[in-house]
Design a protein around this motif. Structure first.
Motif, mmCIF file in Angstrom:
data_model
loop_
_atom_site.group_PDB
_atom_site.id
_atom_site.type_symbol
_atom_site.label_atom_id
_atom_site.label_comp_id
_atom_site.label_asym_id
_atom_site.label_seq_id
_atom_site.Cartn_x
_atom_site.Cartn_y
_atom_site.Cartn_z
ATOM 1 N N VAL A 1 0.655 -1.266 -0.031
ATOM 2 C CA VAL A 1 0.058 -0.160 -0.106
ATOM 3 C C VAL A 1 0.851 1.234 0.083
ATOM 4 N N ASN A 2 0.273 2.470 -0.305
ATOM 5 C CA ASN A 2 0.902 3.574 -0.412
ATOM 6 C C ASN A 2 1.185 3.993 0.972
ATOM 7 N N GLN A 3 2.473 4.067 1.219
ATOM 8 C CA GLN A 3 2.822 4.349 2.672
ATOM 9 C C GLN A 3 2.477 5.786 3.163
ATOM 10 N N SER A 4 2.127 6.660 2.465
ATOM 11 C CA SER A 4 1.883 8.179 2.776
ATOM 12 C C SER A 4 0.233 8.362 2.934
ATOM 13 N N ILE A 5 -0.437 7.280 2.659
ATOM 14 C CA ILE A 5 -2.028 7.582 2.522
ATOM 15 C C ILE A 5 -2.345 6.624 4.011
ATOM 16 N N GLU A 6 -3.410 7.267 4.851
ATOM 17 C CA GLU A 6 -4.128 6.405 5.883
ATOM 18 C C GLU A 6 -5.315 6.088 5.252
ATOM 19 N N LEU A 7 -5.634 4.851 4.724
ATOM 20 C CA LEU A 7 -6.748 4.507 3.920
ATOM 21 C C LEU A 7 -8.257 4.447 4.538
ATOM 22 N N ASP A 8 -9.055 5.076 3.848
ATOM 23 C CA ASP A 8 -10.343 5.078 4.542
ATOM 24 C C ASP A 8 -11.032 3.732 4.281
ATOM 25 N N THR A 9 -12.344 3.362 4.531
ATOM 26 C CA THR A 9 -13.045 2.286 4.314
ATOM 27 C C THR A 9 -13.497 2.084 3.054
ATOM 28 N N ALA A 10 -13.703 2.870 2.231
ATOM 29 C CA ALA A 10 -13.878 2.704 0.729
ATOM 30 C C ALA A 10 -12.642 2.127 0.173
ATOM 31 N N GLN A 11 -11.490 2.875 0.262
ATOM 32 C CA GLN A 11 -10.311 2.685 -0.419
ATOM 33 C C GLN A 11 -9.852 1.174 0.023
ATOM 34 N N LYS A 12 -9.943 0.916 1.105
ATOM 35 C CA LYS A 12 -9.716 -0.713 1.570
ATOM 36 C C LYS A 12 -10.470 -1.590 0.813
ATOM 37 N N LYS A 13 -11.676 -1.353 0.662
ATOM 38 C CA LYS A 13 -12.765 -2.209 0.081
ATOM 39 C C LYS A 13 -12.513 -2.060 -1.483
ATOM 40 N N LEU A 14 -11.893 -1.070 -1.887
ATOM 41 C CA LEU A 14 -11.406 -1.327 -3.506
ATOM 42 C C LEU A 14 -10.195 -1.993 -3.781
ATOM 43 N N ILE A 15 -9.171 -2.106 -2.731
ATOM 44 C CA ILE A 15 -8.067 -3.049 -2.722
ATOM 45 C C ILE A 15 -8.514 -4.323 -2.595
ATOM 46 N N ILE A 16 -9.438 -4.734 -1.774
ATOM 47 C CA ILE A 16 -9.914 -5.942 -1.770
ATOM 48 C C ILE A 16 -10.756 -6.523 -2.838
ATOM 49 N N THR A 17 -11.594 -5.483 -3.641
ATOM 50 C CA THR A 17 -12.488 -5.924 -4.578
ATOM 51 C C THR A 17 -11.987 -5.865 -6.055
ATOM 52 N N ASP A 18 -11.068 -4.768 -6.206
ATOM 53 C CA ASP A 18 -10.443 -4.368 -7.321
ATOM 54 C C ASP A 18 -9.244 -3.869 -7.715
ATOM 55 N N ILE A 19 -8.212 -4.558 -7.704
ATOM 56 C CA ILE A 19 -6.678 -4.481 -7.499
ATOM 57 C C ILE A 19 -6.381 -3.259 -8.762
ATOM 58 N N ARG A 20 -6.855 -3.676 -9.775
ATOM 59 C CA ARG A 20 -6.513 -2.867 -11.060
ATOM 60 C C ARG A 20 -6.954 -1.441 -10.740
ATOM 61 N N GLU A 21 -8.017 -1.322 -10.193
ATOM 62 C CA GLU A 21 -8.491 0.090 -10.270
ATOM 63 C C GLU A 21 -7.728 0.886 -8.845
ATOM 64 N N ALA A 22 -7.380 -0.086 -7.899
ATOM 65 C CA ALA A 22 -6.488 0.395 -6.832
ATOM 66 C C ALA A 22 -5.340 0.827 -7.298
ATOM 67 N N ARG A 23 -4.629 0.160 -8.393
ATOM 68 C CA ARG A 23 -3.247 0.480 -8.767
ATOM 69 C C ARG A 23 -3.523 1.961 -9.519
ATOM 70 N N LYS A 24 -4.451 1.891 -10.421
ATOM 71 C CA LYS A 24 -4.754 3.415 -11.144
ATOM 72 C C LYS A 24 -4.730 4.441 -10.174
#
Length: 823
Positions: free
Chosen positions: A785-808
């Motif tokens: 994960v990006n070390q400079s960001i404290e992820l919110d719930t939606a962002q964590k959910k995005l990583i779990i469900t759609d890695i491609r979009e999380a990379r973008k």
């Protein structure tokens, strides 16, 4: 304490004892299920008497026989004997003498014909006769091999006689060269088929005295890759669970164990009403046609499938009516407690859905509607066991699953959709049952640990009462009033002065209370013992706990009483053998330690299991995170660098189902064990490997330096090692398998260690694993994960469900080896 209820005299339930020799035995368990089901319809209370096989040669089994001497006609109205199991060591003549002591009772024998009492037996001869006749008339077989059972075994002789009579009635000469001895074991089939092939005996089919014999035949022919295997017809007897998991599925004879249990209660009901009953009840066996004899779909069903006019016509409704009536009559559905018109409608709707979905090729209907119908029928009184039996009628009699020709591809596709949905439902049910069983097991394990480590009567009393009360386990514990244990019984009774859990009673009774007043349909009575000398009874209510768990708990109570008795003897005689007590305590503690270790270990792979993950690793990781947060909170530079992160890895074998389909589940197990051995080579002493489920594994690398390149190299080494490994199967054939891997650090963000919890990390790693599979399999995907960001719930959910979009969105970096696939 067991709850009691008042019953009117005219509502007095009959009390039937069932003599059981082994609560673990599959055949007895199936008959018990039938007995319990029918008893629930007939207002009959069942008391399971766990007495062991008569005249058992071992002390651990023999002491249980003591319970049979204390059956009183004052509390029991009738007895059902599982004669086929009770007789194993005592012999027929002595068994008749044993039965004679119960002449004051109404009696029924299951499994063996006993003079002077109704006996329920299976027509072994007719089952084999029908099966061999099927081979002759439907498949034109004339050279049929028969592999026999043990000499002088009544069941084996009856089955052999059925074979001989079928040949004779069809004008086929009995050829002694086609008859081989056997032992009711897989090895019998192995020896017979090796001899047949070696001597070049001509034959077109094989009938085994039991299914295990046929499995032995399978193994030899598959190992030799004999083309003849594709042509020879093979049939067995018993319909064990393996019949449907081997390839091809095995045609066999099913023993109606559930029905035998039902029938025994129906006969007993007539006897209680003083109605006339027969001496012998012969339950017909059913032949179950599957792929091993070349049979395919039922002709009536196939005719409907091929005739478009009939798909919506009267014939279809007629078929549904026939199936529904057969099921309703067989299981007395209209008599099930709380049955309603909606309940019966749901049963019929389930049958209609299955039949029409296959005929009309609409698998989506099964996926959408069947789970809801299944759940509704279960809530309205149909147990999983009964529902399974209902499905077997549809399966075996109307919708046979042995499809292989191109003509039946549509049926094949829809049927497997239904099978998949049913499997998912059963997995959910099994999961719930296992969760409950794990819960009960944990209670029993904890209670057992406590009981065998205390030697004080007060402590035993507190443990038993607290366990039973807190976990709704209802039980009466009773100790004998006379005999060598009498004095200690008096002491024990005084400690339980509230009389709620332990009651002193005379040796000629089984229960200190009137069984009619106990609010339970099924009870279990077990023996309490001191060094295998009976000292009392435990009476359990089985409405909240299973019989096997009760037997375990009874044994633990016996051990605790034995320990307390030893300490009491020491107090009274002022003499104690400290070394022996210490040795015994150590042995008990070692046994418990081994039992606990076993509970954390997967039996197939030898690796740790999910229970170990939740009970050992998770607390360890939480402690690690607390220390890390403390370090950051206090800016402890002296500890800087001490806390290295974990690396969490999930690995899944690619296309593992093909191994089971092509080579069988036994070879699938071999691949699992050998892959486990490979993984052990890549972990250090303090790292953990866990069998996460099926063909999925988790590796937790501890104290891994915060160096992505180092982690990625280690992970991809594992993938490459598996890719290059030659897996040797049981038939000496070698195959290669690949795997897909997902991995991630924990804590995922060292700047915000508490931002992503451990279970969220596992979900992200699981997403990385499936990203590896989507990328073409045989891939290692490492995300950070990006070390400079404290992820919110939606962002964590995005990583779990759609890695491609999380990379973008620059939430993560993703490295794929070998080769990337872009965003």
């Amino acid at each position: 304490m067991i709850r009691r209820k008042k019953t009117e005299k005219n509502q007095r339930p009959a009390k039937i004892a069932v003599f059981v020799s082994d609560l673990f035995d599959f055949y007895q368990k199936q008959m018990i299920e039938g007995i319990r089901y029918q008893a629930s319809l007939e207002n009959i209370k069942i008391i399971l008497i766990n007495g062991g096989p008569l005249d058992s040669p071992v002390a651990e089994g023999k002491y249980k026989n003591f319970i049979y001497n204390h059956i009183s006609d004052k509390i029991i109205d009738g007895i059902i004997f599982f004669s086929g199991s009770l007789i194993n060591y005592i012999g027929f003549e002595n068994y008749i003498n044993f039965i004679a002591q119960f002449n004051n009772f109404r009696k029924i024998s299951i499994g063996i014909k006993v003079p002077g009492m109704p006996s329920i037996v299976v027509n072994n001869k007719a089952g084999t006769y029908k099966l061999v006749t099927h081979l002759i008339k439907e498949h034109h077989c004339k050279r049929i091999v028969f592999i026999k059972g043990p000499e002088k075994n009544e069941e084996a002789e009856e089955r052999f006689n059925g074979y001989c009579e079928a040949l004779t009635d069809n004008h086929i000469v009995i050829d002694k060269k086609l008859i081989y001895p056997g032992e009711f074991q897989k090895e019998s089939g192995v020896r017979a088929i090796i001899s047949l092939l070696k001597e070049k005996v001509k034959f077109d089919s094989i009938a085994g005295v039991d299914d295990y014999t046929c499995i032995g035949v399978y193994e030899v022919l598959k190992e030799k890759k004999n083309e003849f295997f594709k042509k020879v017809k093979i049939v067995g007897y018993d319909d064990i669970a393996l019949c449907t998991s081997i390839t091809p599925t095995l045609t066999t004879v099913r023993q109606p164990l559930f029905e035998m249990g039902e029938t025994s209660v129906q006969i007993m009901k007539k006897m209680l009403l003083n109605k006339e009953v027969d001496d012998i009840y012969t339950i017909p066996t059913n032949i179950i046609l599957r792929e091993s004899c070349g049979c395919s779909v039922n002709q009536r069903f196939l005719q409907l499938f091929h005739n478009p006019v009939q798909k919506t016509g009267k014939d279809l409704e007629t078929l549904i009516n026939v199936i529904y009536k057969e099921i309703s009559d067989k299981f007395n559905l209209t008599l099930i407690k709380n049955s309603t018109s909606n309940f019966l409608k749901n049963i019929r709707s389930s049958i209609t859905l299955i039949v029409k979905s296959i005929i009309h090729n609409t698998p989506i209907a099964i996926q959408k509607k069947f789970p809801a119908l299944f759940n509704m029928t279960m809530r309205q009184g149909v147990s999983p066991a009964l529902w399974t039996n209902i499905l077997l009628i549809i399966l075996d009699n109307y919708i046979h699953s042995g499809f292989s020709t191109a003509e039946n591809q549509v049926i094949h596709h829809v049927w497997h959709t239904f099978h998949s949905v049913l499997y998912q439902i059963q997995v959910r049910i099994l999961t719930n049952e296992l969760v409950y069983k794990d819960f009960i097991d944990s209670i029993l394990e904890r209670t057992g640990d406590q009981l065998i480590n205390v030697f004080n009567i007060d402590a035993i009393k507190r443990i038993i009462i607290d366990t039973f009360h807190d976990n709704h386990i209802k039980c009466q514990i009773s100790l004998f009033k006379q005999g060598s244990f009498y004095r200690y019984s008096e002491i024990f009774l005084q400690m339980f002065n509230d009389r709620r859990n332990v009651v002193l009673f005379k040796t000629n009774t089984l229960s200190p209370v009137n069984l009619e007043e106990i609010d339970s349909n099924t009870l279990l009575i077990t023996i309490l013992h001191k060094d295998y000398d009976p000292i009392g009874f435990c009476l359990f209510d089985l409405s909240e706990i299973d019989a096997i768990s009760c037997d375990f708990l009874s044994n633990k109570i016996s051990r605790s009483i034995t320990g307390a008795w030893l300490m009491d003897a020491v107090t009274h005689h002022a003499k104690i053998l400290e070394d022996e007590v210490a040795k015994r305590t150590e042995e008990l503690n070692n046994a418990n330690a081994k039992l606990k270790e076993k509970s954390f270990t997967d039996s197939l792979s030898g690796l740790k299991n999910r229970r170990f993950l939740m009970e050992v690793i998770l607390p360890e990781i939480e402690n690690f995170k607390r220390n890390l947060l403390y370090q950051k909170m206090h800016d402890d530079k002296r500890s800087q660098g001490r806390f290295n992160n974990y690396v969490i890895l999930l690995l899944d074998i690619d296309h593992f189902k093909k191994v089971n389909d092509l080579y069988g589940h036994i070879n699938g197990d071999i691949v699992i064990r050998k892959l486990s051995a490979i993984l052990k080579q890549y972990v250090r002493k303090n790292d953990h490997i866990i069998r996460f489920g099926g063909e999925e594994f988790m590796i937790i690398f501890k104290n891994f330096h915060n160096d992505n390149d180092n982690a990625i190299t280690k992970i991809d080494e594992i993938r490459a090692k598996i890719q290059n490994h030659q897996f040797k199967l049981g038939n000496d054939e070698f195959i290669q398998k690949t795997c897909s891997i997902g991995a991630m650090n924990y804590p995922a963000n060292m700047e915000y260690p508490d931002n992503i919890h451990f279970m969220e990390t596992i979900s992200m790693v699981d997403s990385a694993l499936y990203y590896a599979k989507d990328s073409g399999r045989n891939k290692s995907v490492y995300i950070s994960v990006n070390q400079s960001i404290e992820l919110d719930t939606a962002q964590k959910k995005l990583i779990i469900t759609d890695i491609r979009e999380a990379r973008k969105q620059n939430l993560i970096e993703c490295i794929i080896l070998p080769g990337d696939v872009g965003n």
